[in-house]
Write a protein that holds these residues in place. Sequence first.
Motif, PDB file in Angstrom:
ATOM      1  N   TYR A  78       5.055 -35.744  38.536  1.00  0.00           N
ATOM      2  CA  TYR A  78       4.026 -36.762  38.760  1.00  0.00           C
ATOM      3  C   TYR A  78       2.639 -36.268  38.367  1.00  0.00           C
ATOM      4  N   LEU A  79       2.447 -34.947  38.349  1.00  0.00           N
ATOM      5  CA  LEU A  79       1.173 -34.393  37.887  1.00  0.00           C
ATOM      6  C   LEU A  79       0.953 -34.741  36.417  1.00  0.00           C
ATOM      7  N   LEU A  80       2.012 -34.697  35.640  1.00  0.00           N
ATOM      8  CA  LEU A  80       1.943 -35.016  34.218  1.00  0.00           C
ATOM      9  C   LEU A  80       1.822 -36.519  33.992  1.00  0.00           C
ATOM     10  N   TRP A  81       2.619 -37.287  34.719  1.00  0.00           N
ATOM     11  CA  TRP A  81       2.666 -38.728  34.495  1.00  0.00           C
ATOM     12  C   TRP A  81       1.382 -39.453  34.911  1.00  0.00           C
ATOM     13  N   PHE A  82       0.712 -38.957  35.941  1.00  0.00           N
ATOM     14  CA  PHE A  82      -0.417 -39.695  36.498  1.00  0.00           C
ATOM     15  C   PHE A  82      -1.787 -39.088  36.161  1.00  0.00           C
ATOM     16  N   ALA A  83      -1.829 -38.003  35.400  1.00  0.00           N
ATOM     17  CA  ALA A  83      -3.115 -37.355  35.112  1.00  0.00           C
ATOM     18  C   ALA A  83      -4.080 -38.301  34.382  1.00  0.00           C
ATOM     19  N   ALA A  84      -3.613 -38.968  33.335  1.00  0.00           N
ATOM     20  CA  ALA A  84      -4.482 -39.867  32.566  1.00  0.00           C
ATOM     21  C   ALA A  84      -4.865 -41.117  33.360  1.00  0.00           C
ATOM     22  N   PRO A  85      -3.912 -41.809  34.023  1.00  0.00           N
ATOM     23  CA  PRO A  85      -4.312 -42.953  34.851  1.00  0.00           C
ATOM     24  C   PRO A  85      -5.318 -42.590  35.932  1.00  0.00           C
ATOM     25  N   PHE A  86      -5.201 -41.385  36.478  1.00  0.00           N
ATOM     26  CA  PHE A  86      -6.132 -40.911  37.498  1.00  0.00           C
ATOM     27  C   PHE A  86      -7.555 -40.878  36.942  1.00  0.00           C
ATOM     28  N   ALA A  87      -7.729 -40.293  35.775  1.00  0.00           N
ATOM     29  CA  ALA A  87      -9.055 -40.180  35.174  1.00  0.00           C
ATOM     30  C   ALA A  87      -9.623 -41.552  34.810  1.00  0.00           C
ATOM     31  N   ILE A  88      -8.794 -42.404  34.207  1.00  0.00           N
ATOM     32  CA  ILE A  88      -9.261 -43.724  33.779  1.00  0.00           C
ATOM     33  C   ILE A  88      -9.663 -44.581  34.977  1.00  0.00           C
ATOM     34  N   SER A  89      -8.883 -44.531  36.053  1.00  0.00           N
ATOM     35  CA  SER A  89      -9.180 -45.331  37.242  1.00  0.00           C
ATOM     36  C   SER A  89     -10.521 -44.928  37.856  1.00  0.00           C
ATOM     37  N   GLY A  90     -10.811 -43.620  37.856  1.00  0.00           N
ATOM     38  CA  GLY A  90     -12.082 -43.163  38.391  1.00  0.00           C
ATOM     39  C   GLY A  90     -13.263 -43.702  37.605  1.00  0.00           C
ATOM     40  N   ILE A  91     -13.125 -43.733  36.292  1.00  0.00           N
ATOM     41  CA  ILE A  91     -14.204 -44.257  35.446  1.00  0.00           C
ATOM     42  C   ILE A  91     -14.421 -45.747  35.709  1.00  0.00           C
ATOM     43  N   LEU A  92     -13.334 -46.508  35.806  1.00  0.00           N
ATOM     44  CA  LEU A  92     -13.442 -47.942  36.086  1.00  0.00           C
ATOM     45  C   LEU A  92     -14.093 -48.199  37.442  1.00  0.00           C
ATOM     46  N   LEU A  93     -13.818 -47.328  38.417  1.00  0.00           N
ATOM     47  CA  LEU A  93     -14.376 -47.501  39.755  1.00  0.00           C
ATOM     48  C   LEU A  93     -15.902 -47.440  39.737  1.00  0.00           C
ATOM     49  N   PHE A  94     -16.464 -46.597  38.878  1.00  0.00           N
ATOM     50  CA  PHE A  94     -17.915 -46.452  38.797  1.00  0.00           C
ATOM     51  C   PHE A  94     -18.511 -47.232  37.623  1.00  0.00           C
TER      52      PHE A  94
END
Length: 455
Positions: A78-94
């Motif tokens: 899950y570290l591999l699968w969710f690394a990119a969605p994690f970063a993108i979601s943070g950017i959208l949040l701000f």
Amino acid sequence: MASLKEKIGYGFGDMASSMFWKIFSYYLPIFYSDVFGLSLGATAVLMLVTRIWDTVSDPMMGIIADRTQTKWGKYRPYLLWFAAPFAISGILLFTTPDIGESGKLVWAYITYILMMTVYTGINVPYGSMLGVMTNDSDEKTVFSSFRMFFAYGGSFIALFAWEPLCNMFKSGGSSEPAAWQGAMIVIAVFCFCLFLLCFRMTREHVKTTATSLGADLMSLVRNAPWWLLTVAALCTNLFNTVRGATVAYYFKYYIGENVNIDLGFASFLFFAGLFLAVGEVCNMAGVVIAVPVSRYLGKKSTFAFAGIALSVLSIAFFYMPLTNAGFMLMLLLQILISICTGIVSPLVWSMYADVADYAKAKDGSSSTGLIFSSGSMAQKFGGAIAGSAVLWIFNAFGLVPNAVSQTDSAILGMKLTMSWIPAGIALLMVAIMFLYPLSKNKMAEITAELNRERS
């Protein structure tokens, strides 16, 4: 014994998570109220409602992870699968879209729920890895300490750099909302790389077989140490978030944003980012202290003594004056409080690993992901309650966002959320530890029993 490389790699995972988490906890409330344009009341409701979803998504993710089977293990992929969605979601949040007040509120709900869902998707499996990287209870504390040491290191980088990053983008011609988004892009890219390193440098060594979901849930419901530890974990994040979410407001509306501390031979700017960053460094010192102290006293006693200290130090904060000496004492109290919270943090996750071993010895349940998901659930729900409560308290005491000056009542509200309210939470943590049954001797018995079964 696990290699140093694995311990460092494991630490990188929470370094990434913590950078996001601390920014969400400490700067997202003031971003929503002072930059994004939501009212204090709307922001409080938003932060509470969106985190309620986490009370469902965390155990769901734990159940899914427990039943995942890949060549990389149960939890690590899950570290591999969710690394990119994690970063993108943070950017959208701000990101602040120009779509009107109602549209922005909808955007805030969607992006916050998305971010918390993705955070769950990567953080619950990451936390669960602690239960399958080693069999040894003390070694789990070492892993947990590496985790928290790097977490606080990441928090220090994020908090100390956040305001300078925002100012850098503003000085380059960006609007304030665009500057906040730019700062998050920098942090997000860094976190993406850290998760990939965590995946590459770690391995799962302990093989577990999932039992039936019904058996896992029944074991969890009957697990008294799990109930107590989950409430204690909730309290630790309540304590941290109540204080942390107050800091930006406390400096902006009470201390002032351009205050200097004069040391006689030199002076330096005393601002929210410095205050929080100093805390993260001292958290790291507390993490280092936690390993030898908990080996000597046991995790339960170490947790209780730290809670008593947190209560006393928090009360003292209420009485600090707005003078040069007062500012220095505030910084000293922040140092001592942060050392104590640094001691507690790795113990929580190491104790969840003990709770998982207790469940295995008592019921034969291998629900490591489900048990660790409760820790993540408590962390996020505690942050939701604390973040919302702080804003409701400010609203009740009459704080007005972006006002030139605040009333005495509003200032009192901020002082309470930095002192007496966290002190009460710390005392509740102490009371819970008196009831927690997994002492040092009890865990030695459980570890010996499990080792016999595995041999």
